[in-house]
Enzyme design. Structure first.
Site, PDB file in Angstrom:
ATOM      1  N   ARG A   1       1.330   9.243  14.636  1.00 35.70           N
ATOM      2  CA  ARG A   1       0.920   9.880  13.381  1.00 35.70           C
ATOM      3  C   ARG A   1       0.056  11.099  13.703  1.00 35.70           C
ATOM      4  O   ARG A   1      -0.914  10.994  14.441  1.00 35.70           O
ATOM      5  CB  ARG A   1       0.136   8.907  12.513  1.00 35.70           C
ATOM      6  CG  ARG A   1      -0.230   9.529  11.182  1.00 35.70           C
ATOM      7  CD  ARG A   1      -1.024   8.611  10.316  1.00 35.70           C
ATOM      8  NE  ARG A   1      -0.270   7.458   9.885  1.00 35.70           N
ATOM      9  CZ  ARG A   1      -0.820   6.280   9.610  1.00 35.70           C
ATOM     10  NH1 ARG A   1      -2.106   6.117   9.755  1.00 35.70           N
ATOM     11  NH2 ARG A   1      -0.078   5.291   9.194  1.00 35.70           N
TER      12      ARG A   1
ATOM     13  N   ASP B   1       3.745  -1.414  12.374  1.00 38.08           N
ATOM     14  CA  ASP B   1       2.647  -0.509  12.756  1.00 38.08           C
ATOM     15  C   ASP B   1       3.256   0.834  13.160  1.00 38.08           C
ATOM     16  O   ASP B   1       4.085   0.901  14.067  1.00 38.08           O
ATOM     17  CB  ASP B   1       1.906  -1.122  13.947  1.00 38.08           C
ATOM     18  CG  ASP B   1       0.514  -0.535  14.135  1.00 38.08           C
ATOM     19  OD1 ASP B   1      -0.431  -1.081  13.563  1.00 38.08           O
ATOM     20  OD2 ASP B   1       0.396   0.476  14.869  1.00 38.08           O
TER      21      ASP B   1
ATOM     22  N   GLN C   1       0.534   3.647  20.892  1.00 34.42           N
ATOM     23  CA  GLN C   1       0.711   4.251  19.557  1.00 34.42           C
ATOM     24  C   GLN C   1      -0.399   5.273  19.338  1.00 34.42           C
ATOM     25  O   GLN C   1      -1.494   5.134  19.883  1.00 34.42           O
ATOM     26  CB  GLN C   1       0.725   3.182  18.455  1.00 34.42           C
ATOM     27  CG  GLN C   1      -0.586   2.487  18.149  1.00 34.42           C
ATOM     28  CD  GLN C   1      -0.845   1.260  18.998  1.00 34.42           C
ATOM     29  OE1 GLN C   1      -0.447   1.198  20.153  1.00 34.42           O
ATOM     30  NE2 GLN C   1      -1.527   0.274  18.438  1.00 34.42           N
TER      31      GLN C   1
ATOM     32  N   TYR D   1       0.844  -1.208   0.000  1.00 39.26           N
ATOM     33  CA  TYR D   1       0.000   0.000   0.000  1.00 39.26           C
ATOM     34  C   TYR D   1       0.873   1.250   0.000  1.00 39.26           C
ATOM     35  O   TYR D   1       0.735   2.125  -0.865  1.00 39.26           O
ATOM     36  CB  TYR D   1      -0.911  -0.023   1.228  1.00 39.26           C
ATOM     37  CG  TYR D   1      -1.913   1.115   1.259  1.00 39.26           C
ATOM     38  CD1 TYR D   1      -3.004   1.119   0.414  1.00 39.26           C
ATOM     39  CD2 TYR D   1      -1.762   2.172   2.155  1.00 39.26           C
ATOM     40  CE1 TYR D   1      -3.932   2.159   0.438  1.00 39.26           C
ATOM     41  CE2 TYR D   1      -2.674   3.210   2.187  1.00 39.26           C
ATOM     42  CZ  TYR D   1      -3.762   3.206   1.330  1.00 39.26           C
ATOM     43  OH  TYR D   1      -4.669   4.229   1.366  1.00 39.26           O
ATOM     44  N   ASP D   2       1.783   1.331   0.972  1.00 40.25           N
ATOM     45  CA  ASP D   2       2.596   2.543   1.125  1.00 40.25           C
ATOM     46  C   ASP D   2       3.383   2.853  -0.144  1.00 40.25           C
ATOM     47  O   ASP D   2       3.379   3.982  -0.641  1.00 40.25           O
ATOM     48  CB  ASP D   2       3.610   2.381   2.273  1.00 40.25           C
ATOM     49  CG  ASP D   2       2.974   2.056   3.598  1.00 40.25           C
ATOM     50  OD1 ASP D   2       1.754   1.806   3.635  1.00 40.25           O
ATOM     51  OD2 ASP D   2       3.693   2.035   4.613  1.00 40.25           O
ATOM     52  N   GLU D   3       4.079   1.837  -0.654  1.00 39.73           N
ATOM     53  CA  GLU D   3       4.953   2.076  -1.809  1.00 39.73           C
ATOM     54  C   GLU D   3       4.153   2.311  -3.079  1.00 39.73           C
ATOM     55  O   GLU D   3       4.581   3.074  -3.951  1.00 39.73           O
ATOM     56  CB  GLU D   3       5.933   0.922  -2.005  1.00 39.73           C
ATOM     57  CG  GLU D   3       6.904   0.719  -0.841  1.00 39.73           C
ATOM     58  CD  GLU D   3       7.988   1.798  -0.722  1.00 39.73           C
ATOM     59  OE1 GLU D   3       7.819   2.914  -1.263  1.00 39.73           O
ATOM     60  OE2 GLU D   3       9.010   1.520  -0.073  1.00 39.73           O
TER      61      GLU D   3
HETATM   62  N1  UDP Z   1      -5.627  -1.098  16.032  1.00 34.58           N
HETATM   63  C1  UDP Z   1      -5.994  -1.655  17.240  1.00 34.58           C
HETATM   64  N2  UDP Z   1      -7.061  -2.494  17.263  1.00 34.58           N
HETATM   65  C2  UDP Z   1      -7.826  -2.786  16.162  1.00 34.58           C
HETATM   66  C3  UDP Z   1      -7.451  -2.188  14.928  1.00 34.58           C
HETATM   67  C4  UDP Z   1      -6.350  -1.356  14.898  1.00 34.58           C
HETATM   68  O1  UDP Z   1      -5.352  -1.420  18.281  1.00 34.58           O
HETATM   69  O2  UDP Z   1      -8.789  -3.539  16.294  1.00 34.58           O
HETATM   70  C5  UDP Z   1      -4.487  -0.167  16.011  1.00 34.58           C
HETATM   71  C6  UDP Z   1      -3.450  -0.449  14.910  1.00 34.58           C
HETATM   72  O3  UDP Z   1      -2.484  -1.361  15.369  1.00 34.58           O
HETATM   73  C7  UDP Z   1      -2.873   0.930  14.684  1.00 34.58           C
HETATM   74  C8  UDP Z   1      -4.050   1.865  14.951  1.00 34.58           C
HETATM   75  O4  UDP Z   1      -4.981   1.121  15.715  1.00 34.58           O
HETATM   76  O5  UDP Z   1      -1.855   1.217  15.610  1.00 34.58           O
HETATM   77  C9  UDP Z   1      -4.727   2.360  13.689  1.00 34.58           C
HETATM   78  O6  UDP Z   1      -4.988   1.231  12.881  1.00 34.58           O
HETATM   79  P1  UDP Z   1      -5.869   1.290  11.585  1.00 34.58           P
HETATM   80  O7  UDP Z   1      -5.863  -0.080  10.989  1.00 34.58           O
HETATM   81  O8  UDP Z   1      -7.184   1.918  11.891  1.00 34.58           O
HETATM   82  O9  UDP Z   1      -5.148   2.314  10.614  1.00 34.58           O
HETATM   83  P2  UDP Z   1      -3.608   2.571  10.226  1.00 34.58           P
HETATM   84  O10 UDP Z   1      -2.713   1.634  10.976  1.00 34.58           O
HETATM   85  O11 UDP Z   1      -3.573   2.334   8.768  1.00 34.58           O
HETATM   86  O12 UDP Z   1      -3.394   3.960  10.648  1.00 34.58           O
END
Ligand code: UDP
Length: 315
Positions: free
Chosen positions: A278, A274, A212, A148-150
């Protein structure tokens, strides 16, 4: 205007289609239904200004589009949730790269203005915080998120090269985490997961220790940003996101409080690569587009929870 929206059956795309129709434009919605859903545009089915075209952007586009009088192209088509884009990574790359190639070709042939829906993922696991547009990012090119990213990074490259080589009018939006009604209940991203889990009384799955961070933008704010960018004189890239930053644990607690759910919080392994933090630096969009998100997280969640309640048949 006549406007093409690829990915118009998706979460963001369908909100954009609604907004453009409301403004009186004619909209062609192009989608292959991979993650998008026809019910997202059900309300426009009988609107003569709306047309749905089933097509996969990774394949050459139907030639009829070259004569359709299109003036603007919003290119949103691509699965965007980690479980969806990682389910078939090679297909994700085809969609991200060839999809963008085909739509840029169409923009050149028709003289349309082209807007690429890029992503905060171009910054990877960022070492600069918050992220300004001139940060080049920190992406693992061989990890599970790279497809996705690349491909979005290459899509940006293609878009800027098309402008340099063919003078195509381009706009690039880097979209940060966005949420709201019309998300799939099985989208897999954190806001929808937590709300669905809370409403069902299931445990909220926090990946890792939940320290995070992410910054969550409500859908109406994002749509406003996309439309302003398209109609501005600036190619971008522009960060579009809400700069209010939360830990994932804070989000879980907020969802529990707003749903009144008795669900416990459980921890699950942190996915590979992960991003740790952000948050968009949106000074550029504030200054040049006059854009500023209006909906704080709590209000946005209060607008989103009833939608999931209805979807899950809980009212
Ligand atoms: N995440 C979580 N539980 C979930 C889904 C995601 O803790 O059920 C965390 C995931 O590891 C990440 C953050 O929430 O750190 C955002 O994840 P998401 O998939 O929504 O978007 P992205 O990682 O693309 O920002």
């Amino acid at each position: 205007m006549k406007i093409l929206v690829t990915g118009g059956l998706g979460f963001i795309g369908s909100h954009l289609v609604g907004r453009l129709l409301q403004e009186g434009h004619t909209v062609i919605c192009l989608d292959n239904g991979y993650t998008g859903r026809e019910e997202n545009v059900q309300a426009h089915r009988d609107n003569p200004a709306f047309r749905l075209l089933w097509h996969d952007v990774a394949e050459p586009l139907p030639p009829e589009l070259e004569k359709a009088g299109i003036e603007q192209i919003y290119h949103l088509a691509c699965p965007a949730s980690p479980p969806h884009y990682q389910a078939d990574p090679i297909r994700t790359i085809r969609t991200g790269v060839w999809g963008t190639y085909h739509l840029l070709e169409l923009a050149q042939k028709t003289g349309s203005r082209f807007l690429l829906a890029s992503t905060s993922e171009v910054y990877g696991d960022p070492q600069v915080h918050p992220q300004p547009e001139d940060y080049w990012g920190h992406v693992n090119p061989i990890g599970p998120r790279a497809c996705y990213d690349e491909s979005k990074r290459l899509a940006e490259t293609l878009t800027f090269d098309w402008q340099r080589q063919h003078q195509t009018e381009i706009r690039v939006a880097r979209i940060f985490n966005t949420y709201g009604p019309a998300m799939r209940e099985d989208d897999g991203r954190v806001v929808s997961n937590f709300i669905v889990q809370a409403l069902r009384g299931d445990p909220l799955t926090v990946y890792g220790d939940g320290s995070q961070t992410r910054s969550f933008c409500y859908i109406s704010d994002l749509i406003e940003g996309l439309v302003r960018l398209m109609n501005s004189p600036y190619p971008g890239p522009f960060n579009l996101g809400n700069p209010q930053e939360f830990t994932i644990l804070e989000l879980a607690q907020q969802v529990l409080a707003l749903t009144g759910s008795p669900s416990p919080i459980v921890h699950r392994p942190l996915p590979t690569d992960d991003p740790k933090q952000r948050r968009p630096d949106i000074r550029k969009a504030r200054t040049l587009l006059g854009w500023d998100p209006q909906i704080p997280l709590q209000v946005g969640l209060e607008l989103t929870i009833p939608y999931f309640r209805r979807r899950l048949g809980l009212e």
